[in-house]
Design a protein around this motif. Structure first.
Motif, PDB file in Angstrom:
ATOM      1  N   PRO A  56      46.239 -93.982  -9.457  1.00 19.74           N
ATOM      2  CA  PRO A  56      46.335 -93.880  -7.993  1.00 19.74           C
ATOM      3  C   PRO A  56      47.353 -94.854  -7.424  1.00 19.74           C
ATOM      4  CG  PRO A  56      44.387 -95.119  -8.597  1.00 19.74           C
ATOM      5  CD  PRO A  56      45.001 -94.654  -9.884  1.00 19.74           C
ATOM      6  N   PHE A  57      47.964 -94.451  -6.313  1.00 21.75           N
ATOM      7  CA  PHE A  57      48.899 -95.316  -5.598  1.00 21.75           C
ATOM      8  C   PHE A  57      48.262 -95.956  -4.370  1.00 21.75           C
ATOM      9  CE2 PHE A  57      52.452 -92.257  -7.094  1.00 21.75           C
ATOM     10  CZ  PHE A  57      52.563 -92.940  -8.292  1.00 21.75           C
ATOM     11  N   GLU A  58      47.091 -95.486  -3.962  1.00 20.25           N
ATOM     12  CA  GLU A  58      46.493 -95.957  -2.719  1.00 20.25           C
ATOM     13  C   GLU A  58      45.173 -96.653  -2.983  1.00 20.25           C
ATOM     14  OE1 GLU A  58      46.387 -92.961   0.290  1.00 20.25           O
ATOM     15  OE2 GLU A  58      48.461 -92.330  -0.067  1.00 20.25           O
ATOM     16  N   ASP A  59      44.644 -97.295  -1.942  1.00 23.19           N
ATOM     17  CA  ASP A  59      43.423 -98.087  -2.037  1.00 23.19           C
ATOM     18  C   ASP A  59      42.182 -97.213  -2.156  1.00 23.19           C
ATOM     19  OD1 ASP A  59      41.994-100.765  -1.633  1.00 23.19           O
ATOM     20  OD2 ASP A  59      41.134 -99.561  -0.019  1.00 23.19           O
ATOM     21  N   GLY A  60      42.274 -95.977  -1.736  1.00 25.51           N
ATOM     22  CA  GLY A  60      41.134 -95.067  -1.784  1.00 25.51           C
ATOM     23  C   GLY A  60      41.616 -93.643  -1.676  1.00 25.51           C
ATOM     24  N   ASN A  61      40.849 -92.804  -0.980  1.00 17.67           N
ATOM     25  CA  ASN A  61      41.226 -91.406  -0.857  1.00 17.67           C
ATOM     26  C   ASN A  61      42.478 -91.242   0.001  1.00 17.67           C
ATOM     27  OD1 ASN A  61      37.765 -90.888  -0.530  1.00 17.67           O
ATOM     28  ND2 ASN A  61      38.944 -90.257  -2.296  1.00 17.67           N
ATOM     29  N   PRO A  62      43.498 -90.573  -0.510  1.00 21.66           N
ATOM     30  CA  PRO A  62      44.603 -90.193   0.372  1.00 21.66           C
ATOM     31  C   PRO A  62      44.123 -89.141   1.361  1.00 21.66           C
ATOM     32  CG  PRO A  62      44.853 -89.169  -1.780  1.00 21.66           C
ATOM     33  CD  PRO A  62      43.689 -90.105  -1.884  1.00 21.66           C
ATOM     34  N   LEU A  63      44.810 -89.030   2.463  1.00 27.79           N
ATOM     35  CA  LEU A  63      44.448 -88.029   3.456  1.00 27.79           C
ATOM     36  C   LEU A  63      44.561 -86.645   2.832  1.00 27.79           C
ATOM     37  CD1 LEU A  63      43.706 -88.152   6.515  1.00 27.79           C
ATOM     38  CD2 LEU A  63      46.095 -87.560   6.977  1.00 27.79           C
ATOM     39  N   PRO A  64      43.505 -85.809   2.904  1.00 25.98           N
ATOM     40  CA  PRO A  64      43.605 -84.462   2.333  1.00 25.98           C
ATOM     41  C   PRO A  64      44.852 -83.736   2.840  1.00 25.98           C
ATOM     42  CG  PRO A  64      41.334 -84.924   2.889  1.00 25.98           C
ATOM     43  CD  PRO A  64      42.146 -86.086   3.423  1.00 25.98           C
ATOM     44  N   GLY A  65      45.556 -83.115   1.917  1.00 22.87           N
ATOM     45  CA  GLY A  65      46.832 -82.495   2.228  1.00 22.87           C
ATOM     46  C   GLY A  65      48.006 -83.307   1.724  1.00 22.87           C
ATOM     47  N   THR A  66      47.768 -84.562   1.323  1.00 26.56           N
ATOM     48  CA  THR A  66      48.838 -85.377   0.746  1.00 26.56           C
ATOM     49  C   THR A  66      49.269 -84.769  -0.587  1.00 26.56           C
ATOM     50  OG1 THR A  66      47.903 -87.383   1.733  1.00 26.56           O
ATOM     51  CG2 THR A  66      49.466 -87.679  -0.080  1.00 26.56           C
ATOM     52  N   PRO A  67      50.554 -84.495  -0.789  1.00 26.35           N
ATOM     53  CA  PRO A  67      50.998 -83.951  -2.083  1.00 26.35           C
ATOM     54  C   PRO A  67      50.566 -84.857  -3.235  1.00 26.35           C
ATOM     55  CG  PRO A  67      52.756 -83.793  -0.460  1.00 26.35           C
ATOM     56  CD  PRO A  67      51.668 -84.620   0.170  1.00 26.35           C
ATOM     57  N   PHE A  68      50.147 -84.251  -4.327  1.00 24.84           N
ATOM     58  CA  PHE A  68      49.597 -84.997  -5.458  1.00 24.84           C
ATOM     59  C   PHE A  68      50.537 -86.109  -5.901  1.00 24.84           C
ATOM     60  CE2 PHE A  68      49.024 -85.844  -9.955  1.00 24.84           C
ATOM     61  CZ  PHE A  68      47.657 -85.965 -10.080  1.00 24.84           C
ATOM     62  N   HIS A  69      51.828 -85.807  -6.012  1.00 25.47           N
ATOM     63  CA  HIS A  69      52.766 -86.775  -6.576  1.00 25.47           C
ATOM     64  C   HIS A  69      53.181 -87.845  -5.568  1.00 25.47           C
ATOM     65  CE1 HIS A  69      52.900 -84.412 -10.204  1.00 25.47           C
ATOM     66  NE2 HIS A  69      53.107 -83.340  -9.483  1.00 25.47           N
ATOM     67  N   ASN A  70      52.660 -87.768  -4.349  1.00 24.38           N
ATOM     68  CA  ASN A  70      52.812 -88.868  -3.395  1.00 24.38           C
ATOM     69  C   ASN A  70      51.618 -89.805  -3.421  1.00 24.38           C
ATOM     70  OD1 ASN A  70      55.294 -88.060  -2.534  1.00 24.38           O
ATOM     71  ND2 ASN A  70      54.605 -87.206  -0.592  1.00 24.38           N
ATOM     72  N   ALA A  71      50.588 -89.426  -4.149  1.00 21.97           N
ATOM     73  CA  ALA A  71      49.365 -90.237  -4.198  1.00 21.97           C
ATOM     74  C   ALA A  71      49.018 -90.712  -5.600  1.00 21.97           C
ATOM     75  CB  ALA A  71      48.194 -89.438  -3.633  1.00 21.97           C
ATOM     76  N   TYR A  72      49.575 -90.051  -6.619  1.00 21.47           N
ATOM     77  CA  TYR A  72      49.178 -90.357  -7.992  1.00 21.47           C
ATOM     78  C   TYR A  72      50.353 -90.214  -8.960  1.00 21.47           C
ATOM     79  CZ  TYR A  72      44.642 -89.284  -5.881  1.00 21.47           C
ATOM     80  OH  TYR A  72      43.558 -89.254  -5.055  1.00 21.47           O
ATOM     81  N   ARG A  73      50.219 -90.924 -10.056  1.00 25.03           N
ATOM     82  CA  ARG A  73      51.117 -90.727 -11.203  1.00 25.03           C
ATOM     83  C   ARG A  73      50.308 -90.027 -12.278  1.00 25.03           C
ATOM     84  NH1 ARG A  73      53.378 -95.350 -15.354  1.00 25.03           N
ATOM     85  NH2 ARG A  73      54.856 -94.045 -16.497  1.00 25.03           N
ATOM     86  N   LEU A  74      50.685 -88.809 -12.611  1.00 23.86           N
ATOM     87  CA  LEU A  74      49.946 -88.016 -13.580  1.00 23.86           C
ATOM     88  C   LEU A  74      50.210 -88.506 -14.995  1.00 23.86           C
ATOM     89  CD1 LEU A  74      48.146 -85.459 -14.022  1.00 23.86           C
ATOM     90  CD2 LEU A  74      50.278 -84.197 -14.352  1.00 23.86           C
ATOM     91  N   SER A  75      49.159 -88.612 -15.791  1.00 27.51           N
ATOM     92  CA  SER A  75      49.314 -88.967 -17.200  1.00 27.51           C
ATOM     93  C   SER A  75      49.957 -87.810 -17.951  1.00 27.51           C
ATOM     94  CB  SER A  75      47.948 -89.286 -17.815  1.00 27.51           C
ATOM     95  OG  SER A  75      48.056 -89.449 -19.210  1.00 27.51           O
ATOM     96  N   THR A  76      50.898 -88.115 -18.809  1.00 25.40           N
ATOM     97  CA  THR A  76      51.488 -87.095 -19.663  1.00 25.40           C
ATOM     98  C   THR A  76      50.578 -86.873 -20.881  1.00 25.40           C
ATOM     99  OG1 THR A  76      52.810 -88.761 -20.812  1.00 25.40           O
ATOM    100  CG2 THR A  76      53.826 -87.650 -18.899  1.00 25.40           C
ATOM    101  N   LEU A  77      51.059 -86.081 -21.833  1.00 25.79           N
ATOM    102  CA  LEU A  77      50.244 -85.724 -23.002  1.00 25.79           C
ATOM    103  C   LEU A  77      50.293 -86.853 -24.033  1.00 25.79           C
ATOM    104  CD1 LEU A  77      51.416 -81.993 -23.339  1.00 25.79           C
ATOM    105  CD2 LEU A  77      49.575 -82.953 -21.931  1.00 25.79           C
ATOM    106  N   ARG A  78      49.752 -87.990 -23.664  1.00 28.50           N
ATOM    107  CA  ARG A  78      49.873 -89.186 -24.490  1.00 28.50           C
ATOM    108  C   ARG A  78      48.892 -89.169 -25.658  1.00 28.50           C
ATOM    109  NH1 ARG A  78      49.876 -92.586 -18.968  1.00 28.50           N
ATOM    110  NH2 ARG A  78      52.043 -92.182 -18.368  1.00 28.50           N
ATOM    111  N   ASP A  79      49.332 -89.800 -26.731  1.00 24.79           N
ATOM    112  CA  ASP A  79      48.485 -89.959 -27.916  1.00 24.79           C
ATOM    113  C   ASP A  79      47.241 -90.751 -27.514  1.00 24.79           C
ATOM    114  OD1 ASP A  79      47.613 -89.893 -30.492  1.00 24.79           O
ATOM    115  OD2 ASP A  79      49.132 -91.242 -31.299  1.00 24.79           O
ATOM    116  N   GLY A  80      46.083 -90.249 -27.902  1.00 21.22           N
ATOM    117  CA  GLY A  80      44.821 -90.871 -27.520  1.00 21.22           C
ATOM    118  C   GLY A  80      44.150 -90.146 -26.375  1.00 21.22           C
ATOM    119  N   SER A  81      44.935 -89.497 -25.516  1.00 19.76           N
ATOM    120  CA  SER A  81      44.379 -88.702 -24.422  1.00 19.76           C
ATOM    121  C   SER A  81      44.379 -87.213 -24.763  1.00 19.76           C
ATOM    122  CB  SER A  81      45.175 -88.925 -23.133  1.00 19.76           C
ATOM    123  OG  SER A  81      45.051 -90.255 -22.690  1.00 19.76           O
ATOM    124  N   TYR A  82      45.473 -86.766 -25.368  1.00 25.25           N
ATOM    125  CA  TYR A  82      45.632 -85.368 -25.759  1.00 25.25           C
ATOM    126  C   TYR A  82      46.013 -85.287 -27.232  1.00 25.25           C
ATOM    127  CZ  TYR A  82      46.106 -84.236 -20.719  1.00 25.25           C
ATOM    128  OH  TYR A  82      45.911 -84.082 -19.370  1.00 25.25           O
TER     129      TYR A  82
END
Length: 648
Positions: free
Chosen positions: A256-282
């Motif tokens: 997450p990039f914010e302290d809590g819930n982003p305002l609904p409607g906030t584009p995902f990539h403005n609020a979070y950094r998505l994990s890629t297919l990293r070893d150990g997760s996928y």
């Protein structure tokens, strides 16, 4: 105006200072009014939601909500006996506290309703911790979430440790309008939320303006901007990416990039950094391994590529499947097809001619072959939403599982591959898969560079797979790779752009600022932050005003994202890395010190502190630090060797 390197150093100093306030989102939006305000007009939706996992995601401690046996039952793990009982009307748990001593805690609140239920305990004012002994709803018994681990008070992974902190790690996806409100100087929380549980406004946005639009509320608020024509911050009726990204805000493995819930409607990539297919997760081919919460899997699927969204399969308010059994899939995958998805092959799938299993058997269920299931939290089965065709022919090469031997555990992948080849001798689905390249890259990165580059450049593949290849290549970044893959900085997918930014660290330092300057103004915050990180290590004489302003903005984005996670030991390690990069050894020591205070078992944090003290000529401080490190990690061979070295 020009920007000199000492200005960058001052920006780095700001990044190191968590006392700087950052406003994650504007306060100029309608107020939250609570789910009860929605029920009069939306009775059917409210009724479906009321008993859902969303509504029950976090509830008060009442007789109706508590399902565990608190009649004086006990559970013993690693010699610690936890007792569950009632003190009058209060539900209580007696167990080992943060110092290892037995203590009694009132149950603060309840998490979930099935297949397990967990309980939150308040270890100090405002700090909620997720207790590790939970109630199995089906078996009606207590069990430990981590039965193979020996966890005691003082361990970062103990139920009282930072990784089990509810405020930081879990609450935002179990509440509506949650704000963590962590104070780093006091290491304390004053968290707030509009509503516990995932209420109407968690997905649809704050309801004040909507109620005013409906004539249900008088408000003197000046007109808001950026709302839908019904007064909401998001228009779910648009479906598509709007709905998918809103669901993904919780149903994803992300930072997450914010302290809590982003305002609904906030584009995902403005609020979070998505994990890629990293070893150990996928697994290497993208199948689920650790708990990754759906979104990263779904992005790999052909269904996502064709415009399928969550609402095509799940009723959004109850979160239940809209059709049970194979009927869910045959909405589209049948001889009749579905007009919304015209590229579908029109043929019979729910038939032995397709699945080659007895009708009605487990093997004849679409989900058995195309959505493998894995248990998390011991008893909670989650299905892989990449909707893949089984590839036992690749299991040996990628070391990934396959649906066939999941069920036929007494057989080999070779046996399964031969069976499928016999069923489908002319299949077009046994060609190359990106998992082959990622698997080889995991084993031999330097020997598979060309293949990973080709994967990243192949625009037809899922963006998350291409971003994974780029992320892997960052470890061998070179001027040649940076130049060749620079066009991916303009890729339509923000996941790819963000990963491509990291690869530019291989470019010559004189060329890097010009290449990355545009990324500082990228529409996606995840890309802007990635660019800010790369600028930190550059020694820049001057830049045009526009780039200077863009850099300051991107640095503020990064600063805000770090501030939001100041209670994460891993964030403190990042802060320490910033200190090392900018040669601010005192700041690096402070951040490493905070990291090991939060997680005393963070061995490499201790090692770095010791090395910094020693490199600065503070041998006594180095010895004192290694003694404290060994006290927290008495079985560490590495720390013992360092102490012996310091005695010389």
């Amino acid at each position: 105006m020009t920007l000199r390197f000492n200005r960058l150093a001052r920006v780095a100093a700001l990044l190191m200072c968590f006392a700087v306030p950052v406003i994650a989102q504007s306060d100029l939006h309608p107020q939250y009014v609570g789910s009860e305000a929605c029920t009069d007009c939306h009775e059917e939706a409210a009724e479906a939601w009321a008993g859902s996992h969303h509504a029950k995601a976090w509830t008060k401690t009442t007789d109706a909500n508590v399902l565990g046996d608190f009649s004086g039952t006990t559970f013993t793990q690693n010699g610690i006996m936890s007792r569950f009982y009632r003190d009058g009307e209060t539900y209580m748990i007696e167990t080992d506290g943060p110092d290892g001593r037995m203590a009694r805690y009132p149950v603060h609140s309840v998490v979930g309703v099935e297949p397990l239920q967990q309980y939150l305990l308040e270890t100090e004012e405002g700090r909620l911790q997720s207790f590790d002994v939970v109630w199995d709803i089906e078996e009606e018994k207590w069990y430990h979430l981590y039965p193979d681990q020996e966890l005691y008070g003082g361990d970062g992974l103990h139920w009282t440790g930072p990784y089990k902190n509810w405020n930081a790690r879990c609450a935002e996806c179990h509440a509506t309008d949650f704000n963590k409100n962590y104070t780093p100087t006091k290491r304390s929380y004053a968290s707030t939320q509009a509503e516990i549980g995932v209420g109407c406004e968690a997905c649809h946005g704050p309801g004040e303006a909507h109620l005013a639009w409906a004539g249900k509320l008088e408000t003197s608020q000046i007109p808001w901007t950026g709302l839908s024509n019904t007064g909401l911050t998001i228009t779910m009726s648009q479906g598509g990416e709007v709905m998918l990204q809103q669901c993904a805000s919780c149903h994803a493995r992300r930072e997450p990039f914010e302290d809590g819930n982003p305002l609904p409607g906030t584009p995902f990539h403005n609020a979070y950094r998505l994990s890629t297919l990293r070893d150990g997760s996928y697994h290497a081919d993208g199948q689920i391994l650790d708990e990754v919460y759906v979104y990263g899997s779904f992005l790999q699927s052909k269904m996502y590529a064709q415009g399928v969204t969550c609402g095509n399969c799940h009723e959004p308010h109850s979160a239940e499947l809209i059709v049970e059994g194979n009927g869910l899939c045959t909405q589209c995958h049948s001889e009749a097809g579905n007009a919304d998805f015209p590229t579908l092959a029109l043929q019979s799938y729910d038939d032995p001619s397709h699945h080659f299993h007895p009708v009605g058997s487990e093997g004849a269920q679409c989900k058995s072959c195309h959505m493998i299931e894995r248990d998390y939290m011991v008893v909670d089965g989650r299905r892989d939403h990449s909707f893949r065709i089984p590839r036992p022919d690749q299991s040996l090469e990628t070391r990934s599982p396959n649906a066939c031997t999941d069920c036929h555990s007494d057989q080999t992948a070779k046996w399964a591959a031969e069976a499928i080849a016999k069923w489908y001798p002319d299949s077009a689905h046994r060609g190359p898969h990106f998992g082959q390249t990622l698997a080889v890259g995991r084993r031999d990165l330097t020997g598979s560079t060309d293949e990973l580059v080709a994967l990243a450049e192949y625009a037809v593949l899922p963006g998350i797979a291409r971003a994974t290849a780029l992320e892997m290549l960052t470890r061998v970044a070179s001027p040649e790779l940076a130049a060749r893959l620079a066009p991916l900085l303009e890729d339509p997918d923000p996941i790819v752009r963000a990963a491509a930014v990291g690869l530019q660290r291989g470019a010559p330092e004189t060329e890097r600022p010009a290449v990355l300057a545009a990324m500082l103004e990228d529409p996606a915050k995840t890309v802007r932050i990635a660019a800010a990180r790369e600028f930190l290590s550059l020694r820049i004489a001057r830049m045009p005003d526009r780039i200077s302003r863009a850099l300051n903005g991107a640095m503020r984005d990064w600063q805000g994202s770090l501030l939001a996670k100041a209670d994460f030991p891993e964030t403190q390690v990042v802060m320490a890395g910033i200190g090392l990069t900018t040669r601010r050894m005192g700041a690096a020591l402070q951040a490493f010190g905070e990291a090991v205070t939060l997680d005393p078992q963070l061995e490499q944090g201790w090692v770095m502190m010791i090395r910094i003290h020693d490199a600065m000529g503070n041998r006594d401080d180095a010895r004192e630090t290694v003694d404290r490190a060994i006290e927290a990690n008495p079985d560490s061979i590495q720390l013992a060797l360092i102490r012996a070295e310091l005695q010389l």
